[in-house]
Design a protein around this motif. Structure first.
Motif, PDB file in Angstrom:
ATOM      1  N   ILE A   1       0.075  -8.317   6.123  1.00 44.94           N
ATOM      2  CA  ILE A   1      -1.100  -9.132   5.788  1.00 44.94           C
ATOM      3  C   ILE A   1      -2.384  -8.359   6.059  1.00 44.94           C
ATOM      4  O   ILE A   1      -3.325  -8.386   5.249  1.00 44.94           O
ATOM      5  CB  ILE A   1      -1.066 -10.458   6.576  1.00 44.94           C
ATOM      6  CG1 ILE A   1       0.052 -11.358   6.028  1.00 44.94           C
ATOM      7  CG2 ILE A   1      -2.411 -11.185   6.500  1.00 44.94           C
ATOM      8  CD1 ILE A   1       0.256 -12.652   6.785  1.00 44.94           C
ATOM      9  N   TYR A   2      -2.419  -7.629   7.170  1.00 42.54           N
ATOM     10  CA  TYR A   2      -3.589  -6.783   7.464  1.00 42.54           C
ATOM     11  C   TYR A   2      -3.749  -5.701   6.402  1.00 42.54           C
ATOM     12  O   TYR A   2      -4.862  -5.436   5.926  1.00 42.54           O
ATOM     13  CB  TYR A   2      -3.438  -6.153   8.848  1.00 42.54           C
ATOM     14  CG  TYR A   2      -4.469  -5.091   9.148  1.00 42.54           C
ATOM     15  CD1 TYR A   2      -5.820  -5.418   9.299  1.00 42.54           C
ATOM     16  CD2 TYR A   2      -4.100  -3.755   9.258  1.00 42.54           C
ATOM     17  CE1 TYR A   2      -6.772  -4.438   9.558  1.00 42.54           C
ATOM     18  CE2 TYR A   2      -5.041  -2.766   9.522  1.00 42.54           C
ATOM     19  CZ  TYR A   2      -6.368  -3.114   9.676  1.00 42.54           C
ATOM     20  OH  TYR A   2      -7.312  -2.137   9.923  1.00 42.54           O
ATOM     21  N   PHE A   3      -2.639  -5.073   6.011  1.00 40.47           N
ATOM     22  CA  PHE A   3      -2.682  -4.042   4.981  1.00 40.47           C
ATOM     23  C   PHE A   3      -3.192  -4.608   3.661  1.00 40.47           C
ATOM     24  O   PHE A   3      -3.988  -3.969   2.958  1.00 40.47           O
ATOM     25  CB  PHE A   3      -1.284  -3.439   4.792  1.00 40.47           C
ATOM     26  CG  PHE A   3      -1.213  -2.377   3.727  1.00 40.47           C
ATOM     27  CD1 PHE A   3      -1.692  -1.102   3.959  1.00 40.47           C
ATOM     28  CD2 PHE A   3      -0.663  -2.664   2.483  1.00 40.47           C
ATOM     29  CE1 PHE A   3      -1.626  -0.121   2.972  1.00 40.47           C
ATOM     30  CE2 PHE A   3      -0.587  -1.698   1.493  1.00 40.47           C
ATOM     31  CZ  PHE A   3      -1.076  -0.422   1.740  1.00 40.47           C
ATOM     32  N   VAL A   4      -2.751  -5.830   3.331  1.00 37.95           N
ATOM     33  CA  VAL A   4      -3.221  -6.494   2.104  1.00 37.95           C
ATOM     34  C   VAL A   4      -4.721  -6.726   2.163  1.00 37.95           C
ATOM     35  O   VAL A   4      -5.443  -6.448   1.193  1.00 37.95           O
ATOM     36  CB  VAL A   4      -2.476  -7.833   1.885  1.00 37.95           C
ATOM     37  CG1 VAL A   4      -3.141  -8.647   0.777  1.00 37.95           C
ATOM     38  CG2 VAL A   4      -1.016  -7.581   1.538  1.00 37.95           C
TER      39      VAL A   4
ATOM     40  N   VAL B   1      -7.385  -5.099  -0.463  1.00 38.41           N
ATOM     41  CA  VAL B   1      -8.144  -5.949  -1.384  1.00 38.41           C
ATOM     42  C   VAL B   1      -9.651  -5.821  -1.190  1.00 38.41           C
ATOM     43  O   VAL B   1     -10.412  -5.775  -2.164  1.00 38.41           O
ATOM     44  CB  VAL B   1      -7.713  -7.420  -1.218  1.00 38.41           C
ATOM     45  CG1 VAL B   1      -8.627  -8.355  -1.996  1.00 38.41           C
ATOM     46  CG2 VAL B   1      -6.271  -7.604  -1.682  1.00 38.41           C
ATOM     47  N   PHE B   2     -10.104  -5.747   0.055  1.00 36.09           N
ATOM     48  CA  PHE B   2     -11.542  -5.839   0.313  1.00 36.09           C
ATOM     49  C   PHE B   2     -12.211  -4.527   0.725  1.00 36.09           C
ATOM     50  O   PHE B   2     -13.420  -4.508   0.960  1.00 36.09           O
ATOM     51  CB  PHE B   2     -11.801  -6.915   1.378  1.00 36.09           C
ATOM     52  CG  PHE B   2     -11.443  -8.302   0.920  1.00 36.09           C
ATOM     53  CD1 PHE B   2     -12.258  -8.974   0.018  1.00 36.09           C
ATOM     54  CD2 PHE B   2     -10.283  -8.916   1.356  1.00 36.09           C
ATOM     55  CE1 PHE B   2     -11.928 -10.249  -0.428  1.00 36.09           C
ATOM     56  CE2 PHE B   2      -9.942 -10.194   0.922  1.00 36.09           C
ATOM     57  CZ  PHE B   2     -10.771 -10.860   0.031  1.00 36.09           C
TER      58      PHE B   2
ATOM     59  N   LEU C   1      -2.427   3.707   9.182  1.00 34.03           N
ATOM     60  CA  LEU C   1      -1.409   2.714   9.525  1.00 34.03           C
ATOM     61  C   LEU C   1      -0.110   3.020   8.795  1.00 34.03           C
ATOM     62  O   LEU C   1       0.982   2.953   9.382  1.00 34.03           O
ATOM     63  CB  LEU C   1      -1.905   1.304   9.164  1.00 34.03           C
ATOM     64  CG  LEU C   1      -0.904   0.165   9.342  1.00 34.03           C
ATOM     65  CD1 LEU C   1      -0.526   0.017  10.812  1.00 34.03           C
ATOM     66  CD2 LEU C   1      -1.468  -1.141   8.791  1.00 34.03           C
ATOM     67  N   VAL C   2      -0.229   3.373   7.533  1.00 35.56           N
ATOM     68  CA  VAL C   2       0.943   3.706   6.719  1.00 35.56           C
ATOM     69  C   VAL C   2       1.627   4.961   7.258  1.00 35.56           C
ATOM     70  O   VAL C   2       2.857   4.975   7.471  1.00 35.56           O
ATOM     71  CB  VAL C   2       0.530   3.927   5.240  1.00 35.56           C
ATOM     72  CG1 VAL C   2       1.710   4.424   4.414  1.00 35.56           C
ATOM     73  CG2 VAL C   2      -0.025   2.646   4.646  1.00 35.56           C
TER      74      VAL C   2
ATOM     75  N   GLY D   1      -3.827   0.363  -5.617  1.00 36.56           N
ATOM     76  CA  GLY D   1      -3.194  -0.298  -6.751  1.00 36.56           C
ATOM     77  C   GLY D   1      -1.732  -0.636  -6.540  1.00 36.56           C
ATOM     78  O   GLY D   1      -1.336  -1.799  -6.529  1.00 36.56           O
ATOM     79  N   THR D   2      -0.896   0.380  -6.346  1.00 33.57           N
ATOM     80  CA  THR D   2       0.549   0.160  -6.281  1.00 33.57           C
ATOM     81  C   THR D   2       1.158   0.554  -4.941  1.00 33.57           C
ATOM     82  O   THR D   2       2.382   0.561  -4.803  1.00 33.57           O
ATOM     83  CB  THR D   2       1.254   0.942  -7.410  1.00 33.57           C
ATOM     84  OG1 THR D   2       0.819   2.315  -7.364  1.00 33.57           O
ATOM     85  CG2 THR D   2       0.921   0.369  -8.762  1.00 33.57           C
ATOM     86  N   GLY D   3       0.324   0.873  -3.967  1.00 35.08           N
ATOM     87  CA  GLY D   3       0.849   1.157  -2.637  1.00 35.08           C
ATOM     88  C   GLY D   3       1.648  -0.017  -2.102  1.00 35.08           C
ATOM     89  O   GLY D   3       2.706   0.155  -1.488  1.00 35.08           O
ATOM     90  N   LEU D   4       1.162  -1.229  -2.386  1.00 38.04           N
ATOM     91  CA  LEU D   4       1.848  -2.439  -1.937  1.00 38.04           C
ATOM     92  C   LEU D   4       3.207  -2.596  -2.620  1.00 38.04           C
ATOM     93  O   LEU D   4       4.149  -3.126  -2.030  1.00 38.04           O
ATOM     94  CB  LEU D   4       0.970  -3.669  -2.188  1.00 38.04           C
ATOM     95  CG  LEU D   4       1.450  -4.999  -1.610  1.00 38.04           C
ATOM     96  CD1 LEU D   4       1.702  -4.894  -0.112  1.00 38.04           C
ATOM     97  CD2 LEU D   4       0.456  -6.109  -1.911  1.00 38.04           C
TER      98      LEU D   4
END
Length: 459
Positions: free
Chosen positions: A55-58, A62-63, A90-91, A433-436
């Motif tokens: 959720i933090y990564f999202v 996004v922002f 983090l990743v 874009g597509t990391g998620l």
């Protein structure tokens, strides 16, 4: 699908942090407040590695860009880079920890391919004409494996919770995007877009609004850029929400489906088309029970794909130069016909090389991730990374056949979309874009291992 109260509190907390960060940057001309919060959250998330880490990564994904735009007049290029690196750290940290703890003595084919890929990438990093360009290219080209193992490192992940949150954020992104859609270029500059561009690129090139518009339909059309300040990254993210509400949402919320479809179409990107086609193909394939019919379906798809590529190669010369369709296809073909075994070195092509004025620069590779990869890490590197992606698809398909879990089906479609799109689009692989997509693939593999272990115990 439902959002729990704790997730709403995280959302409120994030917006407060964003607002305070913007005010501090405007008043004191520093990003130290946001950097400090990100360092703390980096440490917490690296230790916990649970659902809230995603959720933090999202939220960062996004922002990030819209915050950097609004803060741009008060912060430096170094601070802009630091904020971006803190999110990516983090990743990297989670991926490295997981690999050392879990895979050092348990290598499977996927890990073998990953190690070969990393060795070839480092070999080509040493050959880079510019270390800065080489490291920048390495960050992009390794997104697939780093984000994947970041996803593998997460514990006790609840897919429904993650996807529910993504749908909620997709709606927020779309609503904000419609508001920003009516801003003209001058108003974007007043918001801080020019300063943001200078901070991000080191003022090497003049800011550009090229991606804000498209000519692919024959006329100049504005795209939804929203908080990503990038239509391609925005479309990729909303695409996840699109799949969830159409495939995994049992409530049949038609208003939500209409809204997210409008948001997706407003992006006017080729990734949206690939996503929809991938969805249709996998839904039909998943309904076939007989093995020989599945093989027949796959062979038919391959034949149609080859025929389509052949027709496009014949027609591509007649396509309008104002569209990017021919550029993407030509880049793919150029990469195929100019491939070398081990590549020419990281950072030797791509838009960053163009921006920094690299000598002996070849722009013909630029529009395809496949072509960029084959130019920089060669045939060996490309075989390993696409073999890695194919194994992800295979695991997702097997897991879906076993569990019939709709969320796994969403991840399967995303992995196929990523695989196909990367052949013709350089922007198909990006942290924003597509990391998620890759993170979700890593999470899915964790479920796959658990399911295989359970089946073995039952036997």
């Amino acid at each position: 699908m439902k959002i729990v109260e704790k997730d709403i509190k995280i959302l409120y907390f994030s917006f407060v942090v964003m607002l305070v960060s913007i005010l501090v940057a405007k008043l004191f001309h520093t990003a130290v407040f946001l950097e400090g919060i990100m360092v703390i959250l980096l440490l917490v998330c690296s230790v916990n590695r649970n659902t809230h880490t995603v959720i933090y990564f999202v939220m960062c994904t996004v922002f990030q860009n819209v915050i950097l735009v609004l803060m741009s007049s008060g912060i430096s290029s170094r601070e802009t880079t630091t904020i971006i690196i803190l999110k990516e750290s983090l990743v990297y940290i989670c991926a490295i920890v997981f690999f050392l703890k879990n895979k050092i003595y348990d290598f499977k084919l996927q890990e073998v391919l990953c190690v070969i890929f990393v060795i070839v990438s480092i070999f080509n990093l040493v050959r880079a004409q510019s270390i800065n360009l080489g490291v920048t290219a390495l960050r992009q080209i390794t997104i697939i494996v780093t984000c994947y193992y970041f996803g593998c490192s997460l514990k006790n992940v609840k897919l429904e919770k993650i996807f529910s949150f993504i749908v909620l954020i997709s709606v927020i992104v779309g609503i904000i995007g419609i508001g920003l859609f009516f801003l003209n270029d001058e108003q974007w500059i007043q918001m801080g877009y020019a300063d943001y561009w200078n901070n991000k690129t080191g003022a090497v090139t003049k800011y550009s609004f090229t991606n804000f518009y498209t000519y692919d339909l024959g006329v100049r059309l504005k795209r939804l850029v929203s908080t990503f300040v990038d239509p391609l990254a925005c479309s990729h993210f909303i695409g996840i929400g699109f799949l969830v509400v159409f495939i995994a949402d049992n409530k049949n919320s038609y208003i939500l489906k209409i809204l997210i479809t409008i948001f997706l179409l407003m992006g006017i990107t080729k990734s949206s088309v690939v996503l929809i086609v991938s969805t249709i193909l996998i839904l039909n394939y998943s309904k076939i029970n007989l093995r020989y019919l599945r093989y027949l379906f796959l062979i038919t798809c391959i034949i149609f794909g080859l025929v389509a590529i052949n027709i496009l190669s014949i027609k591509v010369s007649s396509l309008s130069q104002s569209t990017s369709i021919s550029n993407h296809f030509n880049a793919f073909i150029y990469g195929l016909t100019n491939a070398t075994l081990l590549g020419n070195g990281l950072g030797t092509t791509g838009y960053n090389a163009l921006i920094m004025g690299l000598e002996n620069y070849d722009s013909n590779y630029n529009e395809s991730f496949f072509a960029l990869s084959i130019a920089q890490i060669g045939i060996v590197g490309v075989i390993t990374i696409y073999g890695f992606l194919f194994i992800c698809i295979k695991h997702n398909y097997k897991l879906y056949r076993i569990t019939n879990n709709k969320y796994i089906l969403v991840i399967l479609i995303l992995s196929i979309d990523l695989f196909l799109e990367s052949f013709f689009s350089a922007s198909s692989i990006s942290m924003l874009g597509t990391g998620l997509y890759c993170v979700l693939n890593g999470i899915s593999y964790s479920f796959y291992k658990e399911e295989v272990r359970r089946c073995e115990l039952e036997l």
